[in-house]
Each structure stands twice: as C-alpha cells, then as structure tokens.
Scaffold this active site. Structure first.
Site, mmCIF file in Angstrom:
data_model
loop_
_atom_site.group_PDB
_atom_site.id
_atom_site.type_symbol
_atom_site.label_atom_id
_atom_site.label_comp_id
_atom_site.label_asym_id
_atom_site.label_seq_id
_atom_site.Cartn_x
_atom_site.Cartn_y
_atom_site.Cartn_z
ATOM 1 N N GLU A 85 -2.483 11.185 3.237
ATOM 2 C CA GLU A 85 -3.502 10.964 4.256
ATOM 3 C C GLU A 85 -3.488 12.200 5.147
ATOM 4 O O GLU A 85 -2.456 12.832 5.336
ATOM 5 C CB GLU A 85 -3.198 9.725 5.095
ATOM 6 C CG GLU A 85 -3.410 8.420 4.375
ATOM 7 C CD GLU A 85 -3.247 7.253 5.336
ATOM 8 O OE1 GLU A 85 -4.272 6.683 5.736
ATOM 9 O OE2 GLU A 85 -2.097 6.939 5.702
ATOM 10 N N GLU A 127 0.867 -1.188 0.000
ATOM 11 C CA GLU A 127 0.000 0.000 0.000
ATOM 12 C C GLU A 127 0.896 1.228 0.000
ATOM 13 O O GLU A 127 1.849 1.310 0.791
ATOM 14 C CB GLU A 127 -0.903 -0.001 1.241
ATOM 15 C CG GLU A 127 -1.706 1.280 1.424
ATOM 16 C CD GLU A 127 -2.580 1.261 2.676
ATOM 17 O OE1 GLU A 127 -3.032 0.158 3.077
ATOM 18 O OE2 GLU A 127 -2.795 2.347 3.250
#
Lengths: 281, 628
Positions: free
Chosen positions: A165, A160
């Site tokens: 974020e 990932e």
C-alpha cells in the site's frame, strides 16, 4: 533468488551506480536470504494487449454502494470502471489509471481487479513488479483477501494481507500489513519501508511476500524488511492465515481514510503500471 | 589527504568512487576532490566556505553589504554556520539582505547532482524571499530560485532542485539569497544556513517545466515587436511529497517558434517579431515539453506614433520613448469594475507602446508609491491614440486628469479633476491621431501641482487602442533658443534682418503707419530677434528699393505661441502688395519658412520697397532675407 528483471536492469547501470548498490547492501550489514519459494504456479505477465485476461481477473465496478460499502468502506472517492481509460494492458504492462472526471456521480474514476473465484491459494510467494503513481490522494495497492465461504465469513475474520500500500504524497514509502480480527482497520499489524535515494514512482520495484505457516515475510526488491508472525498479534488475537485460501487484488483508490484526498495541484491522470504478478510455491 | 588526491586523479573511475565515498561517510575527502578539468566538489559551506576563494561574496545593490558572517556559536553540524542579519526596513545602509556567492576562480561541474541543499533556522518564524544558485553577475545563465521559504526557529532542511544539471558544467554562482522585512513589519531578524552543498538525492522527481506559469496566452503585435517570455518555472515532487516550484532562468529551456518567419526566440526567451502571421511559442526543458504556450499574432508593419517635438526641458513625460519618463505606479491599475487589459507591454523596435484591450476605463497612476506630478508650469497635455477597431459616431474616449491636492493624498477636500472627451469622428481606425489639450480646458481641474492619475474612459464604446506619448508640456511665450543660424553664402542673399548677414542699410523696422503694434528687439540666446507685441499690423521700410528678381525665395524664421492669424506681405511701388499666410501658433518652436517669390505675384520683384505683417498675438521674427 529469481530477480530476473532486477538483474537485467543492473547490466544497464554504470559502474558508478553498481558501486552504490554494493555499498547500500554493505550498509545493511549482512547478506539476506529474501525468498525461498521458486516454483512458478500462477502468473499474469500482461503480454496480450486489451482488457485484462478474463480467465484470471474479475472486476469490482462502482463506488461500493452496490456492494453495501459506499466509498469501499474507506470513504474513497473513485468510481471503479472497466473502461480502457481506467484499465488496459498495453506494451506488456497492465495500466490502472485514475482520472479526475465526473462519472456516475463520482469525481474520480479508477479500476480494481481481483482473482476472486478464478484463483486462490494458501501459502506461497506472491510478488508483482510495479511502477507507482504519485501525488496527494493516490492510494494504489497490491493485496489479498481470504475466501469468505460464500459470504458466511466476513471481514476482518477472512483475513487481509496487504503486500503493497502506498500514499502518493509519500513517494519513497511503501507499507506492508495484515488485518484480522482484533487487528484491522486503523490498527493492522504493519511496517513501512522507505527507499534510500530513490522513489517508487520513477521506476519499477518488486513488491512481494513469502507466506507460510505462521509467518509472512515482506520484501521490496532485494530487501527483506519485515516478518509478521502470530507473536506480533495483540494478546488473544487469532492468526487467520493458516487455514484460508486468499485471492489477489490490484487497485488504485483515490482519497479515503488511509490518506488525504487529492488537492487541486494533484496531477491527474495517474497510472499504476504492473509488469507482472507471479505466485510461486 | 593531499597525496591521496593526486594519486586518485590518475584513476579513470575516480569520479564514481569518490562520489560513492562522499555520499556515504567521509565529507573531507570530497572537499579535496579536484578533477583535472572542473571541480565537482559538492560542498559550499560546511564549517567555513569551501573552495570559494577569497573574493566570493557579492551583495545586491541596495542590500546591506555586511549582512553575512560566519557564526561559530551556531551550527547544525560541526562548529560553525553562516549567519545572515537581515536589517530593519529603514536601515540606511541597506533595507534588505541579499547576495550571490560566486567562486573566485574556475567554476564547478555540478552535472552529477540533482539539488542544492542546506539546513536553515531563523531567530523568529519568517518567510525568506529567495534562495537559489546559478547567478554569477556575468551572464546569469543558469539561475534557479525557490521563492518564499517558510523558516522556523529550529533547523530544517531546504532542497533546491536543479532544473537540468547537465547544463552546470562550469558554474561559478553556487548560492544566492534575498531576504527582506516585508513580512515582519520592517523588523530585522537573523537566519543561519549550514551544511550548504550540492547533493544527488535521487528522490527528486516528476519535473514539470512551465512557461507563462503554465498558462496559454495570446497577444497581437507588429513586426519589430519584442516580447520576453516570463513565468518560467519547473515544478518538482520532492522525496517527502512536497511540490516544489523552482523559478528557472530561460537558458535552461529550448524555445521553439512554430513559424520562424513570423517570430524567432533566442536562448533568453526573447521573441522578435519579423513577419506578419501567427506563431506559437513553446519550450522544452531537458527534453520535457513545458506547460504553457504563447500565441502571437503579428499584424505586420507598425507605424509608430509621430515623434514628439517639444523641447525636453519643457516636458514632464508620463509615457514616451522620446523623453525620460517619471516613475509611475502602473499604466493599468486594474481597478474594480474595469475590464481593461494591457499596459506598457508592447515594444516595437525599442519603442514602447501601450495596448489597452477590453477597455472600459483605465487609470495610469503616479501617486501611490511614487511622487505626484507638479504640472504648475505646464500648459498642455499630449497623447497619441490609435484605435484598432471600427469606430461608430457615438464612440468616445474621455481623457481625465486627477489632482489630489496639496495634502498629496486622495480626499481632504482639495482634490479636483477634469476631463475632455474625444468623439469618435476625431479618431481614425488604424492611424495615430495626436491630441494636444490645454490644461486650462480640463474644466474642474482646479489644481495641477499634485497630479496623480490620467484616466481613459470609453464605457466600452472603444475597446482596443494603442496609446503613446502621454506627457505634459509647457508652451513658453518666448523662444528659449535662437532661430536657426542661416548657412547660405552671403553672395546668394539680400538680407533685411539677420545677424548672419549685412542687412540692407537704412531699413526702418518700425515706421509710423498708425499701427498699435509695439516693436522691440530682444537678444535671445545671444541672437538679436525682432519682437512684435500686440500685433495688428506692422511695416518695414527697406532702406533702398531692392531688385530681387535674381532671388527665388523669401526666408522668414518666426515664433508665436498665441497668434491665431499671421500674414507676411511684400510691397512694391504703387503700392502693390500681396499677402502670404503663415501657420500659427508655432507650438514646437521656431518655424523656418521658405516662401517662393512667385507666390507674391503681382508684386514687382524688381522694386521691393516695403514689407508688412498683420494678424494678432506676440510674434518673434528673425532671419528675414531673400535668397537664391
């Protein structure tokens, strides 16, 4: 460098602000080479009003229960829908909107789109120009997952890459991470980047990575703030980013393990506005 | 430095350059940066006050004026900080610390900043009531304040966002604070403030202005009503995600009335009602719509309650614009179980009235933080009531008075109360009705030296009432002032009893007609007055028969607080007599009566020989004369 929009916006700035920019560059000490890949191979400029282009994006719908991971594996609170009130293209931008509403048993709704099955690649420069939401409990992300070979490989072995974020309660900070076997969940390889005298919810910023063999470079606007290489992994951990193809994900979660849940004074609706997503070789 | 300054001021882009430098590394240059017009100097206090002049510290009334000093032993940076010694709550020299810092000279241009910031710490963990800026004790136009800042014992940064910096082009009020000991049980403490300056942080965002604290409120009022909007705030999201509310002065807002013919709003948020109808009051701050709306329904013209006529010397007023009111705790205690809304919040042309809505019961209180009322010498209670809704026969308003006794506190066995109920048939929808109750008629009210509450109870039979002129008063048994001095020329007058004229000679004011009345003459405020005590009847024999056919009226001034019947007679030979009833009692002081002589027909006006009064009570009389 290919910061078309950045340069445009510079022209609108006063000489005063220009001086500040020069100064803050100066503060960083040296001129950086931020990106090297410039051949555009895939993009969505979000120019057609309506639902996202179905040739490029697919939806995740629901609260994760149907996928076997209620709360999407993170105790997230939202129900993802493909309704226009949660996701729509208008005015040349993609709008992903989180609402506080009771819907299908959840107290919040939002949206998540993926290029899974439609576009994936190994290596390249992946960037998006995004204006982020704000407020406690908002968790927007621009990220990638590795192909799972029809379900035969599972996370975190698929890899990932989190390009962006963000916690709505920290409006000046973005996080760039990788997750893989031995460095996933609460212990990814990660670094945060904090804006000086600016925030991510008041204007657009560019979030990107440049990914090649044995490295992933993270940048925000014209600042390269991190490079992750196999040397950063825990002793004995596998670098899973040299073999697999990765697809792109845009979503906005509400609440969950990564941050606190929204409070009564968190303002809804909140919208993550994406100007474009581009991939260069 | 000085040389640099004067050179730079001639350069067009000087402002931008200097700010750049100031925000980066060199504080001292900005201290010196003075523009040709208004200074944009950021610093307020670094190691000493910056550019404030000599006379800049103005304490609030009631605060300890010596609370502020410069402390060279404490500093967040540099060599000194500002020290604030908050006094104990019982300090006779001031029970809190608070002041404004106002430039002694021209104001500053702060339009390029987005916050006032400083570092603070305290001698103990405390909550400090107010920090802000924009108060200058002149117009106070651009006050902005953050409330209840939690301050610990290590240095922390405080950020006060500027609601709309474009307004602050020549601001003199650079800092304000107010700190008390409400949270420390009255114990004083010290806090320090350092590096107080305006900054362009760039991380203050998501401004959300509010009026009425972001709520929607509807009220009824009348033409002439004046309402001031409150709950004016702006909430910001700071760079660390903190939601910071700033209390904002009205001048930052632009107010709008959707129907200016109904009401207008000025720049202070003061709404003036000018017509009948409904209007929505909304606002913007720096182009952003404020959350919250005030909907006003004007019922049109307002008829005020009758103006009280009691002499102020004989009144203890709880709520009236005609008198100086006592201090009260509140006009609505919002007691548990009470649904009643409203208090003294309607102001019509300067006349405050109370509008109780959803009334079931409500208490006006004056015993918690204010003295009770000693109504020992008072005899009556007055209240004006206008019911705003249909009234049924079973509806009522019960007026209660509560005395808390000599111990001046509830309980203790010396409390007493009494009430009087007003039936619906004695009230009129849409009209003021005045009630005057004798305190002695409040059965059960044993004492009146420590009155603490007036209670209105309707059990929701009547829910929407206007109330005005609640006061206790004394009806004195004798007049305290002289009867009005007559002004007619003597040539138009035949006088029987008056200091103002030559009276008919030989008049007998107390002829022996077998009456029980005691007749005396008393001097009241220097004026000779005729007094009948224990009247049953009483004659006056005029010294000579008078022909009053050239006159038109008989004038009488009279005063009585206890008579329930009083007649005046003229008598001509025969005898022929005719009575004229006089209204009694005269609760509001002297009554001056002009009786047309035709009213005394068939008495022969060419031959008036006597006068007579009958009735009861104690009567004061003066200025009895015929005139034309």
């Amino acid at each position: 460098m290919n910061f078309i929009n950045k340069n445009k916006s510079k022209l609108r700035l006063s000489i005063f602000a220009f001086a500040i920019i020069l100064f803050s560059n100066c503060e960083n000490g040296e001129t950086q080479t931020v990106t090297t890949k410039s051949e555009l191979v895939w993009a969505d400029e979000f120019e057609t009003d309506g639902a996202p282009d179905s040739n490029k994006w697919t939806f995740d719908i629901g609260d994760g229960t149907a996928q076997g991971i209620p709360g999407w594996g993170n105790n997230e609170l939202q129900y993802y829908s493909d309704r226009p009130e949660n996701i729509v293209v208008k005015n040349g931008m993609l709008h992903i909107t989180a609402n506080r509403e009771t819907f299908m048993g959840s107290n919040y709704t939002s949206a998540k789109i993926l290029t899974k099955g439609l576009y994936g690649t190994k290596y390249g420069r992946f960037e998006a120009r995004i204006k982020l939401p704000w407020g406690k409990g908002l968790w927007p992300a621009f990220w990638m997952l590795g192909d799972d070979s029809n379900g035969t490989v599972t996370w975190p072995n698929i890899g990932e890459i989190d390009i962006m974020e963000y916690r709505g309660q920290q409006p000046t900070i973005t996080h760039g991470s990788v997750h893989g076997p031995g460095y996933s969940g609460a212990t990814p390889i990660t670094k945060s980047y904090e804006l000086t005298n600016d925030r991510f919810d008041t204007d657009f910023h560019i979030f990107g990575i440049e990914w090649g063999e044995n490295y992933i470079n993270y940048y925000v606007d014209d600042v390269l703030y991190n490079q992750i290489t196999p040397a950063d992994l825990p002793e004995g951990a596998n670098w899973v980013f040299n073999s697999n193809q990765f697809y792109i994900i845009l979503n906005m979660a509400v609440g969950g393990n990564f941050l606190e849940n929204p409070g009564s004074n968190t303002v809804f609706p909140q919208t993550m506005i994406v100007d474009y997503v581009r991939v260069y070789k | 430095m000085k040389t640099k300054k004067y050179i730079y001021t001639k350069i067009t882009f000087f402002l931008g350059l200097i700010l750049l430098t100031a925000s980066s590394c060199d504080r001292e240059i900005s201290d010196e940066a003075v523009l040709a017009t208004f200074s944009s100097t950021a610093d307020v206090f670094i190691d000493s006050p910056v550019g404030l002049g000599s006379n800049f510290y103005f304490p609030y009334g009631g605060s300890k004026p010596t609370a502020w000093s410069v402390d060279e032993k404490e500093a967040y940076e540099g060599t000194a900080s500002m020290r604030f010694d908050v006094p104990n709550g019982d300090d006779p020299n001031g029970n809190f610390a608070g002041a404004i810092f106002r430039i002694d000279g021209a104001g500053r241009d702060l339009s390029n900043y987005d916050a006032l910031t400083f570092w603070v710490k305290a001698s103990q963990g405390v909550t400090i009531g107010e920090f802000g800026f924009g108060e200058d004790f002149l117009e106070n136009k651009y006050v902005a304040t953050i409330q209840n800042t939690s301050v610990g014992t290590s240095w922390q940064k405080v950020i006060i966002p500027i609601p709309d910096a474009s307004r602050l082009t020549q601001e003199r009020g650079l800092f304000r604070y107010s700190a008390g000991t409400q949270g420390t049980n009255g114990s004083g403490y010290t806090f320090w403030v350092d590096e107080l300056k305006f900054e362009k942080l760039g991380t203050i965002a998501q401004p959300r202005p509010q009026i009425i604290d972001g709520t929607e409120k509807s009220e009824q009022t009348f033409i002439g009503g004046v309402i001031t909007l409150d709950g004016l705030n702006q909430i910001f999201n700071l760079g660390d995600g903190t939601e910071q509310k700033v209390t904002v002065a009205p001048n930052y807002f632009n107010f709008t009335s959707s129907s200016p013919s109904v009401a207008t709003v000025d720049e202070k948020g003061k709404i003036t009602v000018t017509g009948a109808g409904t209007t929505d009051i909304t606002a913007q701050l720096n182009g952003l719509d404020a959350q919250g709306k005030y909907t006003l329904e004007s019922l049109g013209d307002f008829t005020p309650a009758p103006t009280p006529t009691q002499n102020a010397a004989n009144v203890i007023s709880v709520f009236s614009d005609a008198y100086t009111n006592i201090a009260v705790d509140h006009y609505n205690g919002y007691w548990g179980g009470s649904t009643t809304q409203g208090q003294n919040d309607i102001n019509i042309n300067g006349n405050e009235i109370i509008n109780y809505k959803a009334l079931n019961y409500v208490g006006v209180e004056f015993h918690i933080n204010v003295p009770t009322v000693n109504a020992s010498s008072m005899t009556n209670f007055h209240i004006d009531i206008q019911v705003q809704e249909d009234i049924g026969p079973g509806d009522f308003i019960r007026i209660g008075l509560q005395d808390i006794g000599a111990d001046d506190t509830f309980g203790g066995g010396d409390d007493s109360n009494g009430s009087i109920s007003i039936g619906g048939s004695n009230l009129t929808k849409g009209s003021w009705v005045s009630f005057d109750f004798k305190l002695s008629d409040f059965n059960g009210l044993a004492n009146k030296a420590n009155l603490g509450q007036i209670v209105l109870v309707t059990d929701a039979t009547i829910q929407d009432v206007l109330v005005d002129n609640m006061y206790f008063y004394e009806i004195p048994t004798a007049p305290s002032v002289a009867a009005p001095t007559p002004t007619l020329p003597a040539s138009d007058v035949i006088s029987i009893f008056s200091d103002a004229y030559t009276n008919v000679a030989g008049t007998n004011l107390n002829p022996g007609w077998g009456q029980a009345t005691v007749v005396t003459q008393e001097t009241i405020a220097g004026n000779n007055t005729l007094k009948y005590t224990g009247l049953n009847y009483q004659g006056i024999e005029i010294g000579s028969a008078q022909d009053v056919t050239g006159m038109t009226h008989l004038h009488i001034d009279y005063f009585t607080t206890n008579s329930t019947s009083l007649n005046a007679f003229l008598i001509s030979t025969g005898p022929v007599e005719k009575a004229k009833a006089l209204a009694v009692p005269t609760n509001s002081g002297w009554v001056s009566l002009e009786i047309p002589l035709a009213d005394f027909s068939p008495v022969n006006l060419a031959d008036i020989i006597q006068m007579k009064f009958d009735g009861n009570g104690t009567i004061f009389l003066d200025n009895i004369y015929f005139h034309k």
